[in-house]
Design an enzyme around this catalytic site. Structure first.
Site, mmCIF file in Angstrom:
data_model
loop_
_atom_site.group_PDB
_atom_site.id
_atom_site.type_symbol
_atom_site.label_atom_id
_atom_site.label_comp_id
_atom_site.label_asym_id
_atom_site.label_seq_id
_atom_site.Cartn_x
_atom_site.Cartn_y
_atom_site.Cartn_z
ATOM 1 N N TYR A 41 0.815 -1.224 0.000
ATOM 2 C CA TYR A 41 0.000 0.000 0.000
ATOM 3 C C TYR A 41 0.844 1.267 0.000
ATOM 4 C CZ TYR A 41 1.349 -0.355 4.859
ATOM 5 O OH TYR A 41 2.095 -0.470 6.006
ATOM 6 N N GLY A 42 2.185 1.128 0.076
ATOM 7 C CA GLY A 42 3.025 2.311 0.240
ATOM 8 C C GLY A 42 4.083 2.454 -0.826
ATOM 9 N N THR A 43 5.339 2.539 -0.402
ATOM 10 C CA THR A 43 6.439 2.869 -1.311
ATOM 11 C C THR A 43 6.811 1.738 -2.259
ATOM 12 O OG1 THR A 43 8.182 2.173 0.219
ATOM 13 C CG2 THR A 43 7.397 4.455 0.402
ATOM 14 N N LEU A 44 6.235 0.537 -2.084
ATOM 15 C CA LEU A 44 6.543 -0.592 -2.980
ATOM 16 C C LEU A 44 5.586 -0.677 -4.169
ATOM 17 C CD1 LEU A 44 7.356 -3.245 -0.239
ATOM 18 C CD2 LEU A 44 8.985 -2.289 -1.883
ATOM 19 N N GLU B 44 11.236 -4.592 5.341
ATOM 20 C CA GLU B 44 10.209 -3.960 6.175
ATOM 21 C C GLU B 44 10.549 -3.994 7.667
ATOM 22 O OE1 GLU B 44 8.177 -2.172 4.855
ATOM 23 O OE2 GLU B 44 7.242 -3.004 3.082
#
EC number: 4.3.2.8
Length: 149
Positions: free
Chosen positions: A7-10, A82
Site C-alpha cells: 500500500y506504500g512505497t513498494l 520492512e
C-alpha cells in the site's frame, strides 16, 4: 507462492517499486489492485515520511494498494526490507479485489500478507488518516529514500 498486499512505497510508480521488479531479490508478479476489507489507519510518520498502516481494524479507511504473488526469496527480502517483526509485522488480512491484471473489474476477497504495525508511538493516532498513498501526494510529505538518510 504467497500473496502480498502493498500500500506504500513498494507500489508501481513509488520510490521503492524498483525492489519489486529486481529478480535478484526474488520474484514478484503483479496480480491486480485491491483494498482492505476492514478499515485501517494509514499514516505518514517519522522524519523520513514513511507510510505505516496501523494494525487497528475498524479505524480509518479501506486502504488501497496492489496485490502481488511472491516467491519465498522475495518474501524473505520483504521481511528484511520492512524490518519485520520490529518495525512492521507481517499478518494476513482480507483484501477486496478491485481489479485483476488483464481481466478488468475484480470481485471477491482473498487473504494476503500485509506489513502493518502494532508497535507505534501513541501520537501517530493523531496524524491524518489516508485511504491511499502516493509519495508525491498533496500531503506534501515526500518519502526519504534509505540511501538519502
Amino acid at each position: 507462492m504467497a500473496r502480498v498486499f502493498v500500500y506504500g512505497t513498494l507500489k508501481k510508480g513509488q520510490p521503492n517499486y524498483k525492489h519489486m521488479i529486481n529478480t535478484a531479490k526474488g520474484l514478484a508478479k503483479f496480480q491486480g489492485r485491491g483494498r482492505t476489507v476492514e478499515k485501517y489507519p494509514l499514516v505518514i510518520a517519522g522524519k523520513y515520511n514513511i507510510p505505516y498502516m496501523l494494525n487497528i481494524p475498524g479505524t480509518g479507511h479501506h486502504v488501497a494498494g496492489e496485490i502481488y504473488s511472491v516467491d519465498e526469496q522475495m518474501l524473505q527480502f520483504l521481511d528484511e526490507f520492512e524490518g519485520c517483526p520490529d518495525m512492521y509485522q507481517r499478518t494476513l488480512m482480507r483484501i477486496q479485489v478491485v481489479e485483476w491484471e488483464g481481466k478488468g473489474a475484480g470481485d471477491g476477497e482473498l487473504e494476503c500478507f500485509v506489513y502493518s504495525t502494532a508497535t507505534f508511538p501513541p501520537e501517530w493516532l493523531g496524524l491524518p488518516y489516508h485511504d491511499s498513498y502516493d509519495s508525491s501526494g498533496k500531503h506534501g510529505l515526500a518519502y526519504v529514500l534509505r540511501e538519502s538518510r
